[in-house]
Design a protein around this motif. Structure first.
Motif, PDB file in Angstrom:
ATOM      1  N   HIS A 258      17.771  -8.629   0.794  1.00 30.42           N
ATOM      2  CA  HIS A 258      19.613  -9.367   0.958  1.00 30.42           C
ATOM      3  C   HIS A 258      19.591  -9.897   2.320  1.00 30.42           C
ATOM      4  O   HIS A 258      19.866  -8.863   3.334  1.00 30.42           O
ATOM      5  N   LEU A 259      19.391 -11.097   2.451  1.00 32.46           N
ATOM      6  CA  LEU A 259      19.474 -11.525   3.948  1.00 32.46           C
ATOM      7  C   LEU A 259      20.829 -11.552   4.620  1.00 32.46           C
ATOM      8  O   LEU A 259      20.820 -11.108   5.871  1.00 32.46           O
ATOM      9  N   SER A 260      21.828 -11.647   3.977  1.00 25.57           N
ATOM     10  CA  SER A 260      23.030 -11.631   4.490  1.00 25.57           C
ATOM     11  C   SER A 260      23.602 -10.307   4.517  1.00 25.57           C
ATOM     12  O   SER A 260      24.780  -9.995   5.258  1.00 25.57           O
ATOM     13  N   GLY A 261      22.784  -9.218   3.824  1.00 29.28           N
ATOM     14  CA  GLY A 261      23.344  -7.769   3.905  1.00 29.28           C
ATOM     15  C   GLY A 261      22.792  -7.099   5.236  1.00 29.28           C
ATOM     16  O   GLY A 261      21.787  -7.648   5.868  1.00 29.28           O
ATOM     17  N   LEU A 262      23.694  -6.245   5.761  1.00 30.85           N
ATOM     18  CA  LEU A 262      23.560  -5.587   7.150  1.00 30.85           C
ATOM     19  C   LEU A 262      22.220  -4.729   6.923  1.00 30.85           C
ATOM     20  O   LEU A 262      21.532  -4.663   8.132  1.00 30.85           O
ATOM     21  N   TYR A 263      22.024  -3.991   5.741  1.00 33.62           N
ATOM     22  CA  TYR A 263      20.984  -3.143   5.794  1.00 33.62           C
ATOM     23  C   TYR A 263      20.048  -3.440   4.899  1.00 33.62           C
ATOM     24  O   TYR A 263      19.326  -2.752   4.387  1.00 33.62           O
ATOM     25  N   GLY A 264      20.012  -4.824   4.849  1.00 31.10           N
ATOM     26  CA  GLY A 264      18.841  -5.327   3.767  1.00 31.10           C
ATOM     27  C   GLY A 264      17.171  -5.248   4.202  1.00 31.10           C
ATOM     28  O   GLY A 264      17.345  -5.171   5.697  1.00 31.10           O
ATOM     29  N   SER A 265      16.573  -5.092   3.634  1.00 31.38           N
ATOM     30  CA  SER A 265      15.152  -4.970   4.020  1.00 31.38           C
ATOM     31  C   SER A 265      14.045  -5.359   2.995  1.00 31.38           C
ATOM     32  O   SER A 265      14.382  -5.575   1.805  1.00 31.38           O
ATOM     33  N   TRP A 266      12.945  -5.940   3.116  1.00 31.29           N
ATOM     34  CA  TRP A 266      12.135  -6.260   2.507  1.00 31.29           C
ATOM     35  C   TRP A 266      11.515  -5.167   1.578  1.00 31.29           C
ATOM     36  O   TRP A 266      10.940  -4.208   2.083  1.00 31.29           O
ATOM     37  N   ARG A 267      11.607  -5.602   0.301  1.00 22.04           N
ATOM     38  CA  ARG A 267      11.139  -4.608  -0.622  1.00 22.04           C
ATOM     39  C   ARG A 267      10.514  -5.164  -1.883  1.00 22.04           C
ATOM     40  O   ARG A 267      10.582  -6.572  -2.206  1.00 22.04           O
ATOM     41  N   ILE A 268       9.596  -4.547  -2.591  1.00 26.33           N
ATOM     42  CA  ILE A 268       8.773  -5.293  -3.883  1.00 26.33           C
ATOM     43  C   ILE A 268       9.758  -5.457  -4.844  1.00 26.33           C
ATOM     44  O   ILE A 268      10.506  -4.445  -5.177  1.00 26.33           O
ATOM     45  N   HIS A 269       9.810  -6.535  -5.257  1.00 22.94           N
ATOM     46  CA  HIS A 269      10.802  -7.117  -6.382  1.00 22.94           C
ATOM     47  C   HIS A 269      10.068  -7.109  -7.768  1.00 22.94           C
ATOM     48  O   HIS A 269      10.606  -7.163  -8.672  1.00 22.94           O
ATOM     49  N   GLY A 270       8.736  -7.425  -7.753  1.00 23.79           N
ATOM     50  CA  GLY A 270       8.235  -7.911  -9.068  1.00 23.79           C
ATOM     51  C   GLY A 270       6.680  -8.412  -8.787  1.00 23.79           C
ATOM     52  O   GLY A 270       6.195  -8.449  -7.673  1.00 23.79           O
ATOM     53  N   LYS A 271       5.872  -8.385  -9.857  1.00 22.65           N
ATOM     54  CA  LYS A 271       4.647  -9.190  -9.797  1.00 22.65           C
ATOM     55  C   LYS A 271       4.413 -10.080 -10.862  1.00 22.65           C
ATOM     56  O   LYS A 271       5.001 -10.247 -11.988  1.00 22.65           O
TER      57      LYS A 271
ATOM     58  N   ILE B 196       0.864  -1.261  -0.154  1.00 25.77           N
ATOM     59  CA  ILE B 196      -0.061   0.105   0.014  1.00 25.77           C
ATOM     60  C   ILE B 196       0.952   1.139  -0.032  1.00 25.77           C
ATOM     61  O   ILE B 196       0.753   2.061  -0.707  1.00 25.77           O
ATOM     62  N   ASP B 197       1.865   1.108   0.750  1.00 19.47           N
ATOM     63  CA  ASP B 197       2.802   2.435   0.978  1.00 19.47           C
ATOM     64  C   ASP B 197       3.484   2.568  -0.468  1.00 19.47           C
ATOM     65  O   ASP B 197       3.706   3.903  -0.899  1.00 19.47           O
ATOM     66  N   ALA B 198       3.950   1.641  -1.121  1.00 18.73           N
ATOM     67  CA  ALA B 198       4.736   1.787  -2.449  1.00 18.73           C
ATOM     68  C   ALA B 198       3.807   2.401  -3.497  1.00 18.73           C
ATOM     69  O   ALA B 198       4.029   3.089  -4.140  1.00 18.73           O
ATOM     70  N   HIS B 199       2.664   1.894  -3.368  1.00 21.31           N
ATOM     71  CA  HIS B 199       1.565   2.588  -4.573  1.00 21.31           C
ATOM     72  C   HIS B 199       1.092   3.741  -4.199  1.00 21.31           C
ATOM     73  O   HIS B 199       0.868   4.633  -5.160  1.00 21.31           O
ATOM     74  N   ASN B 200       1.119   4.238  -2.950  1.00 19.45           N
ATOM     75  CA  ASN B 200       0.757   5.328  -2.556  1.00 19.45           C
ATOM     76  C   ASN B 200       1.984   6.464  -2.947  1.00 19.45           C
ATOM     77  O   ASN B 200       1.804   7.589  -3.474  1.00 19.45           O
ATOM     78  N   ALA B 201       3.169   6.063  -2.670  1.00 21.70           N
ATOM     79  CA  ALA B 201       4.455   6.843  -3.100  1.00 21.70           C
ATOM     80  C   ALA B 201       4.618   7.009  -4.617  1.00 21.70           C
ATOM     81  O   ALA B 201       4.876   7.786  -5.187  1.00 21.70           O
ATOM     82  N   LEU B 202       3.905   5.827  -5.372  1.00 23.61           N
ATOM     83  CA  LEU B 202       3.817   5.854  -6.699  1.00 23.61           C
ATOM     84  C   LEU B 202       2.780   7.009  -7.302  1.00 23.61           C
ATOM     85  O   LEU B 202       3.550   7.904  -8.250  1.00 23.61           O
ATOM     86  N   GLN B 203       1.646   7.017  -6.684  1.00 23.68           N
ATOM     87  CA  GLN B 203       0.716   8.136  -7.205  1.00 23.68           C
ATOM     88  C   GLN B 203       1.191   9.495  -6.882  1.00 23.68           C
ATOM     89  O   GLN B 203       0.822  10.699  -7.389  1.00 23.68           O
ATOM     90  N   ASP B 204       1.874   9.795  -5.634  1.00 24.70           N
ATOM     91  CA  ASP B 204       2.767  11.061  -5.278  1.00 24.70           C
ATOM     92  C   ASP B 204       3.894  11.152  -6.171  1.00 24.70           C
ATOM     93  O   ASP B 204       4.768  12.495  -6.075  1.00 24.70           O
TER      94      ASP B 204
ATOM     95  N   ASP C 116       6.856  10.159  -5.141  1.00 19.94           N
ATOM     96  CA  ASP C 116       7.759  10.431  -4.273  1.00 19.94           C
ATOM     97  C   ASP C 116       8.901   9.138  -4.467  1.00 19.94           C
ATOM     98  O   ASP C 116       8.993   8.170  -4.000  1.00 19.94           O
ATOM     99  N   LYS C 117      10.073   9.717  -5.150  1.00 20.59           N
ATOM    100  CA  LYS C 117      11.272   8.826  -5.502  1.00 20.59           C
ATOM    101  C   LYS C 117      11.919   8.360  -4.234  1.00 20.59           C
ATOM    102  O   LYS C 117      12.303   7.124  -4.251  1.00 20.59           O
ATOM    103  N   ASN C 118      12.135   9.160  -3.415  1.00 22.04           N
ATOM    104  CA  ASN C 118      12.912   8.568  -2.071  1.00 22.04           C
ATOM    105  C   ASN C 118      12.264   7.523  -1.239  1.00 22.04           C
ATOM    106  O   ASN C 118      12.850   6.694  -1.188  1.00 22.04           O
ATOM    107  N   ILE C 119      10.523   7.480  -1.103  1.00 23.70           N
ATOM    108  CA  ILE C 119      10.107   6.645  -0.386  1.00 23.70           C
ATOM    109  C   ILE C 119       9.997   4.951  -1.314  1.00 23.70           C
ATOM    110  O   ILE C 119      10.270   4.255  -0.873  1.00 23.70           O
TER     111      ILE C 119
END
Length: 305
Positions: free
Chosen positions: A260-273, A155-163, A165-168
């Motif tokens: 990126h599980l082994s990465g220190l700053y990895g986070s869950w993000r949308i990768h595709g549909k 939901i947050d990604a699609h809200n950022a898309l309609q606004d 907002d590149k950073n988010i």
């Protein structure tokens, strides 16, 4: 008498007569067009190198271009195309989930649908095995809790898309998904709204893979969303192209999230549909065209495509 000498003795060298100033023409043995071998023998060493280089240029035109640029003081461009490489995400969806035919409908009794459901049961063990690998990096990871977390990211990604907002959007979408989500929307207006969930979100597929080396682990989780949404897309003139802001529709999405599980700053993000082959086709897009009218006036024409 002098005329007879020129007729009977044509090969005699030119003789200057005291009593007359006539010249006798002499026929030589030289050829006007010497053979090619004789020509090359008479060439200088510099000319021979030039002809040799010309033959090489005919076989390899790229070599001629590079040497010409070097003589002009211009640095030749590399023959290969450089591409940016990132290790924060993978470049594709590995082992993509195959949605069963008729998913989201009341019933599907086709042979193909039954076969896909059987394959889904067989893959449950593989999904659980990969879930244990994710728990090595995230001990509190559970499929039920992650499904609701994934819905919030969705939901947050699609809200950022309609606004726009590149950073988010960069924080919620991978480097592979970002250009796919923003392509073609730079000069358009998007109005999207998530109304409610028809079914609760559910994790249907979990996979992990290594990249570059064995310890560099990536995880991909496919989540199924069945919800009511509204979508309207306007062109740069403010005219509707697709959908409606007032008419909600039932939407079935299979969204892949990656980390990126082994990465220190990895986070869950949308990768595709994932879009199944049996999914219904999209509505035709209404495009606005500018046509030149009579008298220099411009008319706006609407065309369905």
């Amino acid at each position: 008498m002098e005329g007879e000498i020129s007729l009977f003795f044509p090969k005699v060298q030119q003789v200057a007569c005291l009593s007359s100033c006539w010249l006798i023409p002499v026929r030589h043995r030289t050829r006007i067009n010497p053979p090619k071998a004789t020509k090359k023998g008479r060439l200088l060493l510099k000319d021979q190198e030039r002809l040799k280089l010309k033959e090489e240029y005919k076989q390899d035109p790229q070599k001629m271009l590079i040497e010409t640029l070097k003589k002009s003081g211009i640095k030749p461009c590399p023959s290969f195309t450089e591409r940016a490489v990132t290790i924060t995400c993978t470049g594709e969806i590995f082992e993509p989930y195959v949605p069963p035919e008729g998913d989201g409908k009341a019933m599907s009794l086709t042979p193909e649908g039954a076969k896909q459901r059987l394959e889904r049961v067989k893959n449950i063990g593989v999904t659980q095995l990969n879930q244990r690998k994710i728990r090595q990096f995230e001990p509190e990871f559970t499929a039920s809790e992650f499904a609701w977390k994934a819905q919030k990211i969705f939901i947050d990604a699609h809200n950022a898309l309609q606004d726009f907002d590149k950073n988010i959007l960069h924080q919620l979408a991978t480097e592979k998904a970002y250009p796919e989500m923003t392509k073609g929307f730079r000069f358009k207006t998007i109005r999207w709204k998530f109304l409610e969930s028809i079914e609760k979100p559910r994790v249907v597929h979990i996979r992990t893979t290594d990249m570059i080396n064995k310890g560099n682990l990536y995880g991909q989780v496919t989540v199924r969303f069945h919800s009511k949404q509204t979508l309207a897309i306007y062109d740069r003139f403010g005219r509707i192209m697709l959908g409606s802001e007032d008419i909600p529709k039932d939407v079935l999405d299979y969204v892949v999230f990656e980390k990126h599980l082994s990465g220190l700053y990895g986070s869950w993000r949308i990768h595709g549909k994932i879009i199944p082959d049996w999914a219904s086709s999209l509505e035709p897009v209404i495009q606005t065209m500018i046509m030149q009218g009579q008298g220099g006036e411009t008319d706006i024409a609407v065309e369905d495509r």
